[in-house]
Design an enzyme around this catalytic site. Sequence first.
Site, PDB file in Angstrom:
ATOM      1  N   ASP A 106       0.838  -1.191   0.000  1.00 45.85           N
ATOM      2  CA  ASP A 106       0.000   0.000   0.000  1.00 45.85           C
ATOM      3  C   ASP A 106       0.877   1.246   0.000  1.00 45.85           C
ATOM      4  OD1 ASP A 106      -2.404   1.355  -0.059  1.00 45.85           O
ATOM      5  OD2 ASP A 106      -2.561   1.451   2.125  1.00 45.85           O
ATOM      6  N   HIS A 135      -4.392  13.651   0.908  1.00 47.13           N
ATOM      7  CA  HIS A 135      -4.638  12.824   2.094  1.00 47.13           C
ATOM      8  C   HIS A 135      -3.455  12.919   3.053  1.00 47.13           C
ATOM      9  CE1 HIS A 135      -5.787   9.327   4.548  1.00 47.13           C
ATOM     10  NE2 HIS A 135      -4.556   8.867   4.369  1.00 47.13           N
ATOM     11  N   GLU A 195      -9.059   4.156  -2.507  1.00 40.03           N
ATOM     12  CA  GLU A 195      -7.789   3.981  -3.222  1.00 40.03           C
ATOM     13  C   GLU A 195      -7.993   3.340  -4.586  1.00 40.03           C
ATOM     14  OE1 GLU A 195      -4.480   2.473  -1.021  1.00 40.03           O
ATOM     15  OE2 GLU A 195      -5.259   3.148   0.922  1.00 40.03           O
ATOM     16  N   ASP A 210      -8.963   0.316   1.680  1.00 42.53           N
ATOM     17  CA  ASP A 210      -7.978  -0.050   2.704  1.00 42.53           C
ATOM     18  C   ASP A 210      -8.606   0.284   4.066  1.00 42.53           C
ATOM     19  OD1 ASP A 210      -5.672  -0.528   4.175  1.00 42.53           O
ATOM     20  OD2 ASP A 210      -4.818   1.451   3.748  1.00 42.53           O
ATOM     21  N   TYR A 257       1.231   5.619  -0.518  1.00 41.62           N
ATOM     22  CA  TYR A 257       0.713   6.784   0.205  1.00 41.62           C
ATOM     23  C   TYR A 257       0.810   7.990  -0.732  1.00 41.62           C
ATOM     24  CZ  TYR A 257       0.052   9.332   4.701  1.00 41.62           C
ATOM     25  OH  TYR A 257      -0.426  10.074   5.759  1.00 41.62           O
ATOM     26  N   ARG A 304      -8.408   3.453  13.078  1.00 44.10           N
ATOM     27  CA  ARG A 304      -7.554   4.609  13.392  1.00 44.10           C
ATOM     28  C   ARG A 304      -7.029   4.592  14.821  1.00 44.10           C
ATOM     29  NH1 ARG A 304      -6.298   5.825   8.364  1.00 44.10           N
ATOM     30  NH2 ARG A 304      -8.098   6.420   7.098  1.00 44.10           N
ATOM     31  N   GLN A 361      -4.317   2.042  14.939  1.00 48.64           N
ATOM     32  CA  GLN A 361      -3.200   2.590  14.152  1.00 48.64           C
ATOM     33  C   GLN A 361      -2.418   3.642  14.948  1.00 48.64           C
ATOM     34  OE1 GLN A 361      -4.554   4.292  10.434  1.00 48.64           O
ATOM     35  NE2 GLN A 361      -2.506   4.747   9.695  1.00 48.64           N
ATOM     36  N   GLU A 364     -10.315  12.325   7.577  1.00 48.92           N
ATOM     37  CA  GLU A 364     -10.152  13.682   7.042  1.00 48.92           C
ATOM     38  C   GLU A 364     -11.448  14.489   7.153  1.00 48.92           C
ATOM     39  OE1 GLU A 364      -8.393  11.421   3.583  1.00 48.92           O
ATOM     40  OE2 GLU A 364      -7.700  13.453   3.143  1.00 48.92           O
ATOM     41  N   THR A 395      -9.041  -6.065   3.485  1.00 46.26           N
ATOM     42  CA  THR A 395      -8.957  -5.078   2.403  1.00 46.26           C
ATOM     43  C   THR A 395      -9.937  -5.537   1.333  1.00 46.26           C
ATOM     44  OG1 THR A 395      -6.606  -4.698   2.864  1.00 46.26           O
ATOM     45  CG2 THR A 395      -7.406  -4.001   0.697  1.00 46.26           C
ATOM     46  N   GLU A 407     -10.673   3.792   3.337  1.00 47.66           N
ATOM     47  CA  GLU A 407      -9.754   4.615   2.560  1.00 47.66           C
ATOM     48  C   GLU A 407     -10.023   4.368   1.087  1.00 47.66           C
ATOM     49  OE1 GLU A 407      -5.651   4.057   3.774  1.00 47.66           O
ATOM     50  OE2 GLU A 407      -5.912   5.498   5.416  1.00 47.66           O
ATOM     51  N   TYR A 450       1.525   2.370  15.454  1.00 48.87           N
ATOM     52  CA  TYR A 450       2.273   2.579  14.205  1.00 48.87           C
ATOM     53  C   TYR A 450       3.719   3.042  14.387  1.00 48.87           C
ATOM     54  CZ  TYR A 450       2.169   7.718  13.842  1.00 48.87           C
ATOM     55  OH  TYR A 450       2.384   9.055  14.024  1.00 48.87           O
ATOM     56  N   LYS A 494      -4.510  -2.279   9.783  1.00 47.35           N
ATOM     57  CA  LYS A 494      -4.786  -2.338   8.349  1.00 47.35           C
ATOM     58  C   LYS A 494      -4.936  -3.762   7.827  1.00 47.35           C
ATOM     59  CE  LYS A 494      -3.661   2.098   7.215  1.00 47.35           C
ATOM     60  NZ  LYS A 494      -4.421   2.983   6.312  1.00 47.35           N
ATOM     61  N   THR A 503      -4.695   6.727  -0.139  1.00 43.58           N
ATOM     62  CA  THR A 503      -6.008   7.366  -0.164  1.00 43.58           C
ATOM     63  C   THR A 503      -6.005   8.581  -1.090  1.00 43.58           C
ATOM     64  OG1 THR A 503      -6.267   6.690   2.122  1.00 43.58           O
ATOM     65  CG2 THR A 503      -7.824   8.326   1.292  1.00 43.58           C
ATOM     66  N   ARG A 551       0.694  17.541  12.859  1.00 48.92           N
ATOM     67  CA  ARG A 551       1.735  18.579  12.737  1.00 48.92           C
ATOM     68  C   ARG A 551       1.166  19.736  11.924  1.00 48.92           C
ATOM     69  NH1 ARG A 551       3.666  13.745  11.324  1.00 48.92           N
ATOM     70  NH2 ARG A 551       3.293  14.266   9.153  1.00 48.92           N
TER      71      ARG A 551
HETATM   72 MN    MN Z   1      -4.046   3.102   2.637  1.00 48.09          MN
END
Ligand code: MN
Length: 439
Positions: free
Chosen positions: A139, A146, A213, A245, A141, A249, A252, A386, A269, A211, A256, A265, A372, A155
């Site tokens: 997968d 996204h 994709e 996907d 990114y 959250r 994750q 999001e 899928t 997600e 992660y 994840k 995503t 951040r």
């Molecule tokens: Mn993904």
Amino acid sequence: MTSLDETHDQNRRSWVASANGHPDFPIQNLPFGIFQPHGGAPRSGVAIGDEILDLKEAFSLGLFSGLAREAAEAASGATLNPLMALGSAARVALRARLSALLDEAGAERTKVEGYGTVLLHKAVDCILHLPARIGDYTDFYAGINHATNVGRLFRPDNPLLPNYKYVPIGYHGRASSVRASGGAVVRPNGQRKPATEEFPSYGPSRNFDYELELGIWIGPGNALGTTVPIAAADQHIVGYCLLNDWSARDIQGWEYQPLGPFLAKNFHTTVSPWLVTPEALAPFRAAQAPRPDGDPRPLDYLWDDGDQATGALDIALEVLLLTAGRRMAGEEPIRIGGSNTRELYWTPAQMVAHHASGGCNLGPGDLFGSGTISGTTTDSFGSLLEITEGGRKPLALPSGETRRFLEDGDEVVFRAQCRREGFATIGFGECRGRVVPAV
Ligand code: MN
């Protein structure tokens, strides 16, 4: 580079009446898949309107010769891996022959039509399986909006990490839990550690998300220790699908660091079952969007003029949500988002070239997720993370319901269409899954 030919002629019609004007599967598409008719075994087929042409049966009936026969023979097993291994020439020949056989004005129409239900199955009566035995699933990114939106949650001043514009970021996913559209998706249990709690607990994910994709099916591939040059990377892509996907959250967020996504994840899928070929998508290629001023030029191994000129895809994507309440009331899903594959920061060929650049071998039936794909406005975002800013701003549905994340009983449906003046519109079919309670 795939060229345009008579199979793309927007005026070509099929004697399979439902194909003409079909939103996904007119005669200009002809995607491959593995289907199972009622009472029969899984086999290869081609979607045409509301029907599926039995490719294995067509091969047995001797409808192919030359390169097309080679491709049809490769596709006559219970997976498309051997067809994927062949590369484009045989696949292109098979497409041309299938288009001629299904053409309203085709020379052999009477014969082919005469086979009736031996050759054609109503799609609603069939089970659709994964098109391939998936060797490995990766997968990426590459959806920069996204990545920016998610980065901003953590951040606000510096959402993208410094590597993003140099490296097509990805992680190795789990092939064993990829499933074709349509099934139940069990809410995963896992370790949850919200900031408000001192210690983690184990239980059902509270922040369950989708997600949006693009899935990329890999063809011939490369041997271990060798690379795929960017200029040749296209030849290793045999098709595309839609990919959800599913993401937990809360799991994750806790697990992660430092090695990236793991159990958040890998529990499930979902992919749309039809392999839409590069040939079918040839009219919908686009130039890769120029990078904004100040962005670095990709390193040489990721740069090819031809790929920059035509290596992106123009596919309109949408996300629909059918809540349990609306389903019981017999109502339609509600559109909650949609974007376009042109939003990807890296082309599929760049993903292939990068993946192989260290010598990792790719093989027929490997699957990539694009990452995503979001646009820049709230109605174009490809995940609830999001849309709701991490669950802080619940999404209000027209039904009066709200969602921070997915509830049990929610069904998520992805659809996609390719439209261009002068060409028949084609689509992907659905990528659908329904959330069921954790076990
Ligand atoms: Mn993904």
